[in-house]
Scaffold this active site. Structure first.
Site, PDB file in Angstrom:
ATOM      1  N   PRO A  34       0.392  -1.009  -0.210  1.00  0.00           N
ATOM      2  CG  PRO A  34      -0.518  -0.834   2.142  1.00  0.00           C
ATOM      3  CD  PRO A  34       0.553  -2.019   1.389  1.00  0.00           C
ATOM      4  CB  CYS A  36      -0.396   7.481   1.670  1.00  0.00           C
ATOM      5  SG  CYS A  36      -0.868   6.777   2.797  1.00  0.00           S
ATOM      6  CB  ALA A  68      -3.748   3.703   4.634  1.00  0.00           C
ATOM      7  CD  GLN A 110      -2.208  -0.939   5.114  1.00  0.00           C
ATOM      8  OE1 GLN A 110      -2.578   0.141   4.394  1.00  0.00           O
ATOM      9  NE2 GLN A 110      -1.621  -1.659   5.117  1.00  0.00           N
ATOM     10  CE1 TYR A 192      -0.233   6.118  10.587  1.00  0.00           C
ATOM     11  CE2 TYR A 192       0.618   4.427   8.825  1.00  0.00           C
ATOM     12  CZ  TYR A 192       1.088   5.608   9.080  1.00  0.00           C
ATOM     13  OH  TYR A 192       1.295   6.347   8.404  1.00  0.00           O
ATOM     14  NE  ARG A 240       2.471  -4.159   5.776  1.00  0.00           N
ATOM     15  CZ  ARG A 240       3.437  -3.112   4.431  1.00  0.00           C
ATOM     16  NH1 ARG A 240       3.596  -1.528   4.442  1.00  0.00           N
ATOM     17  NH2 ARG A 240       3.698  -3.414   3.732  1.00  0.00           N
ATOM     18  CG  LEU A 312      15.349  -0.678   2.193  1.00  0.00           C
ATOM     19  CD1 LEU A 312      16.739  -0.373   2.842  1.00  0.00           C
ATOM     20  CD2 LEU A 312      15.907   0.082   1.043  1.00  0.00           C
TER      21      LEU A 312
END
Length: 321
Positions: A34, A36, A68, A110, A192, A240, A312
């Site tokens: 996901p 943004c 999200a 998500q 969050y 997640r 990464l």
């Protein structure tokens, strides 16, 4: 082909092999994470999202996940974030999920609530607090503890607030199905709302939702149960998590993530998507290629649950490993 030798079969990439969760078969194991886009008004996805997400499906990813999508207006990270709290948003998501499916990928959403990190501006405008006078709102969190000095102090959620939020997550899952998504991921990471309940760095409550690890996991597990009630049995549910807070000697860490993932599996979660960090400005992350893969490996082996790895992984060899 049927004439391929055993030696040739052994050379087939694992990354590009199919993968199945419940009744959903993914054509390969490349999943789009996901991202943004800060391109919505009132939570409504637009043609921007159709092109952004649709391009990933055309590109061949096995699963394409939305950014999200907030379960209520106050759950957005920014006023430009996506949502799925009303029926108009459902209709706006439908052509996007249809396009992803038509091009051989699996559409995933998500579901999220930003908690104390809500009502922030877009990164290119500095990511600062957006006040009510500019269309922002008062954040809410596990405890009345700000993320950092220049962040808003959230209102602590009451138990009735928590009950209402559980309903919001349940309703968002129902709408996700109506919108054509085949997989739901619950966002319990990156500082969050759900993560702030899990981590002792941000959860200072003294009621049934604070204190020991069992209590701190109560709210996230209630979300899982509510979503699993309405999400079809044959469709996958993912979560997640941040596997570590990167704060040595305190906070949430890999052993906590393993124990929590055992509970997630028991409550009907099919895959744990392993990220890290986000709950503390004092985190000390050690960045290198594949730096979070060992966390995913620990959760996979320790909790006996499928995991996703992210962070990464920039070369084909990394992904194949």
């Amino acid at each position: 082909p049927s004439w391929a030798s055993a030696a040739e079969d052994s050379k087939i990439s694992q990354l590009f092999s199919s993968y199945k969760l419940r009744d959903v078969e993914f054509p390969n194991r490349v999943f789009v994470a996901p991202m943004c886009q800060y391109s919505c008004e009132d939570g409504m996805p637009t043609n921007w999202h159709l092109v952004h997400l649709g391009s990933r499906a055309v590109g061949g990813a096995g699963m394409v996940m939305s950014e999200a999508a907030a379960v209520n207006p106050e759950g957005r990270i920014s006023p430009g974030d996506a949502g799925i709290w009303n029926d108009e948003q459902v209709e706006a998501w439908k052509p996007i999920t249809a396009f992803i499916s038509e091009n051989g990928s699996v559409p995933c959403i998500q579901l999220a609530h930003a908690g104390r990190k809500a009502s922030r501006d877009a990164p290119w405008r500095g990511s600062g607090l957006v006040g009510p006078e500019d269309g922002g709102w008062q954040p809410k969190g596990a405890s009345a503890v700000a993320f950092d000095e220049e962040w808003a102090t959230p209102d602590e959620l009451t138990e009735s607030d928590i009950d209402a939020l559980i309903d919001d997550w349940r309703d968002a899952a129902k709408r996700s199905l109506q919108a054509g998504f085949k997989v739901v991921e619950l966002h319990f990471a990156h500082g969050y709302l759900a993560h702030t309940f899990l981590s002792p760095l941000s959860n200072h409550r003294e009621d049934a939702y604070g204190g020991n690890a069992e209590n701190r996991a109560r709210f996230p597990l209630r979300i899982v149960d509510a979503v699993r009630e309405v999400w079809p049995e044959n469709l996958p549910l993912m979560v997640r998590i941040s596997t570590t807070d990167w704060v040595e000697g305190s906070g949430w860490d890999v052993p906590d993530a393993v124990e929590f993932s055992k509970s997630l599996k028991e409550h009907g979660v099919d895959l744990v998507d392993c990220s890290s960090g986000g709950v503390s400005p004092h985190q000390q992350m050690i960045l290198k290629p594949g730096y979070q893969v060992p966390f995913a490996d620990s959760v996979k082996s320790g909790a006996d649950v499928p995991t996703g790895a992210v962070g990464l992984i920039t070369e084909a060899e990394h992904a194949e490993e």
